[in-house]
Design an enzyme around this catalytic site. Structure first.
Site, PDB file in Angstrom:
ATOM      1  N   ASP A 168       2.897  -8.266  12.328  1.00 35.41           N
ATOM      2  CA  ASP A 168       3.373  -8.520  10.958  1.00 35.41           C
ATOM      3  C   ASP A 168       4.898  -8.616  10.970  1.00 35.41           C
ATOM      4  OD1 ASP A 168       3.278  -8.970   8.249  1.00 35.41           O
ATOM      5  OD2 ASP A 168       3.045  -6.856   7.708  1.00 35.41           O
ATOM      6  N   SER A 201       0.815  -1.213   0.000  1.00 31.66           N
ATOM      7  CA  SER A 201       0.000   0.000   0.000  1.00 31.66           C
ATOM      8  C   SER A 201       0.848   1.261   0.000  1.00 31.66           C
ATOM      9  CB  SER A 201      -0.868  -0.005   1.253  1.00 31.66           C
ATOM     10  OG  SER A 201      -0.038  -0.213   2.377  1.00 31.66           O
TER      11      SER A 201
END
Ligand SMILES: Nc1ncnc2c1ncn2[C@@H]1O[C@H](COP(=O)(O)OP(=O)(O)OP(=O)(O)O)[C@@H](O)[C@H]1O
Length: 599
Positions: free
Chosen positions: A166, A55
């Site tokens: 993550d 992103s």
């Protein structure tokens, strides 16, 4: 604790709560004419791209005044969910100050382009992923050095109720001095006592079974699993599992049982295998806690102190030797591009949770959608070999080499809807649902930190509880009273504000996830009404505007709360404005209001 260090922390707290400070707007960018052909963001000239994610694009930026180089992570969130994700990353990063965590200097929001740009510390050594690929694998000694730093940064996050969610080699950057910086907090979240998360996020080969099975989880245990994969990858140069077609984990059943093998062409010490085996454990309740990891014999071999103690000592020594540490972010939100020193209390305490009202558990799922499979071409070449259960006494000797070595093509993709769908096609779903229903029964929750903002740091003001009776007389529990004059002043204070209250204004922000809601304004008004009373704030409410007065501290704090529509979005926001009084007391009141509103 150094007063300077503490005040810099509070600057950040304050910065995240004051109405216009979440992002620096870009008037200077627009008003000063950029040289032709030179691209700029805020006060930075954009240079070459140094990284990109699903992103974002990350570019080098050069400060036009100081010449200092930074990394600029540029995103253009199109949907509310994406915007919230980046807002959460900003909110969390703003609060984290640690040598092993990437430093956020500033965040720039461009109204006209819709871009949100994070001005970050530039880490020029690249990703740990590439570092390992270039060397095949790391020696246990070098792996230990990196791993201690990762654990140290992560302990700091967990101590402050932040879980990363993550962690992977691509999100661990190495600086010029060979130090680790944990980056990409886009999926991070606040661990709230008693609140289990269910968001599906992370990268499949680093994600634990509970994530892949969409079970509920606390958060910190997810990071420990990923740490296990990271350590495995560092010392073997391989991943214990791989993706076949870019979305399917090869040997998924084994992953879900926590079964993996070690390559027999790599000689590893029993200690490192023991540590890995304690982290890659399918049942999160049985998985090592980070406190166990930091005390493990392998991680401490050759060191006097565990990673956290060593870091604390380093910081204290640094604080002692440098009494002129300056704040990293000024009160007006401008960055000095100097990471602030971590004070002693920030090393180990849980202050962040207590004083981070803008950070809330996500109400939306955390999943990135623009998944690219380009990096996963040669997954099919990977070997499939027998595995052995990851029990307390694993049998390593019979293992055959499991996987091909790490290569650039093995960068892990983020978890995606495609992956999720394909994961549950087939037999697994039914088979595993049975286990799923029971295994979380014993999940423990972290100890609840105090929610009193005054406990978050030595400098936060103590709010004195005051009660406001329906008849207008107001008193705190020590007998303090508002005078009638005070009340009248609140009610009649600002004629010019009146026009604001007439209609629901559309405001561009900035807002954070804690100050936005999909609740109807009438519901927000109702909540505010009850809450301000219970927080002992005298107020008058006209339309969408609350004019408030707090008299709990040594001086009166006047402020406004306005309910508005968030421009361009189907949601509402609450906007605070300080009209007078001590800024710290004001900050503490706002924190408490936001926390109690639970938008
Ligand atoms: N501060 C930094 N200094 C140097 N390089 C950086 C920095 N931040 C990010 N990068 C590079 O840019 C890449 C993408 O950044 P990041 O992981 O933060 O983006 P993302 O869009 O959140 O990625 P993902 O797809 O993993 O979610 C990183 O893997 C890294 O190579």
């Amino acid at each position: 604790m150094s007063a300077i260090a503490c005040s810099s922390y509070l600057d950040i707290q304050l910065d995240s709560i004051q109405e216009d400070n979440i992002y620096s707007q870009t008037p200077s960018f627009r008003s000063s004419a950029p040289r032709k052909g030179v691209k700029r963001i805020g006060n930075y000239i954009l240079g070459k791209t140094i990284g990109s994610g699903t992103s974002s694009k990350v570019k080098i930026g050069t400060n036009i005044t100081t010449g200092k180089k930074v990394a600029i992570k540029i995103t253009r969130p199109k949907r509310v969910k994406e915007r919230k994700e980046i807002e959460r990353e900003i909110s969390i990063l703003k609060l984290l100050k640690h040598d092993n965590i990437i430093q956020l200097y500033d965040a720039i929001y461009e109204d006209d382009t819709g871009r949100i740009c994070l001005i970050l510390e530039l880490v020029s050594g690249g990703e740990l992923f590439d570092y390992i690929v270039a060397r095949g694998r790391l020696s246990e000694k070098e792996g230990r050095k990196f791993f201690r730093q990762i654990v140290c940064g992560l302990m700091y996050c967990h101590n402050n109720m932040v879980c990363h969610r993550d962690l992977k080699l691509e999100n661990l950057l190495v600086d010029d001095d060979g130090n680790i910086k944990i980056s990409d907090f886009g999926y991070s979240n606040i661990v709230k006592p008693g609140n289990l998360m269910s968001t599906f996020c992370g990268s499949p080969v680093y994600a634990p079974p509970e994530i892949l099975l969409e079970k509920k989880y606390i958060g910190t245990e997810v990071d420990v699993w990923s740490l296990g994969i990271i350590l495995y990858a560092m010392v073997t140069g391989q991943l214990p599992w791989s993706l076949t077609d870019g979305v399917q984990v090869e040997g998924l059943d084994k992953l879900l049982r926590g079964e993996f093998k070690y390559p027999n062409n790599v000689i590893l010490s029993n200690d490192v295998k023991d540590l890995i085996n304690r982290m890659i454990v399918a049942n999160p309740n049985e998985r090592a806690k980070l406190s166990e990891v930091k005390s493990h014999p392998w991680i401490n071999k050759g060191y006097d102190l565990d990673p956290e103690e060593e870091y604390t000592r380093k910081v204290l020594e640094r604080n002692d030797s440098d009494s002129s540490i300056s704040s990293g972010i000024s009160k007006n939100g401008e960055s000095s591009e100097m990471p602030t020193e971590t004070s002693k209390s920030m090393v180990n305490s849980s202050v962040l949770y207590n004083s981070s009202p803008n950070i809330q558990a996500p109400k939306t799922i955390c999943m990135k959608n623009n998944f690219s499979t380009s990096c996963l071409e040669d997954k099919k070449a990977l070997n499939s070999t027998p595995t052995s259960p990851n029990t307390s006494s694993p049998q390593y000797s019979s293992y055959t080499p499991p996987l091909s070595p790490l290569s650039s093509s093995q960068r892990s993709p983020p978890t995606t809807p495609t992956f999720k769908t394909s994961l549950f096609h087939g037999l697994f779903k039914k088979k595993l649902n049975k286990e799923e229903t029971s295994s979380f029964a014993g999940t423990s929750t972290p100890t609840s930190p105090s929610t009193n903002p005054s406990s978050s740091s030595g400098q936060s003001p103590v709010m004195e509880p005051i009660s406001v009776s329906s008849s207008g007389t107001t008193s705190n529990n020590r007998g303090r009273r508002f005078s009638l004059e005070d009340i009248v002043k609140v009610i009649t204070r600002s004629g010019k504000s009146k026009s604001k209250s007439d209609k629901l204004r559309s405001i561009k922000g900035p807002f954070t996830s804690g100050t936005t809601t999909t609740l109807h304004p009438t519901e927000v008004i109702k909540r505010l009404d009850g809450m301000l009373n219970s927080l002992s704030v005298a107020f008058t409410n006209t339309g969408y505007l609350f004019e408030c007065k707090y008299l709990g501290g040594s001086e009166i704090i006047n402020f406004e709360i306005e309910i508005c529509r968030v421009s361009g979005m189907e949601m509402y926001g609450i906007k605070f404005r300080r009209l007078g009084g001590d800024v710290w007391v004001y900050s503490a009141i706002c924190k408490q209001i936001i926390e109690s509103l639970q938008l």
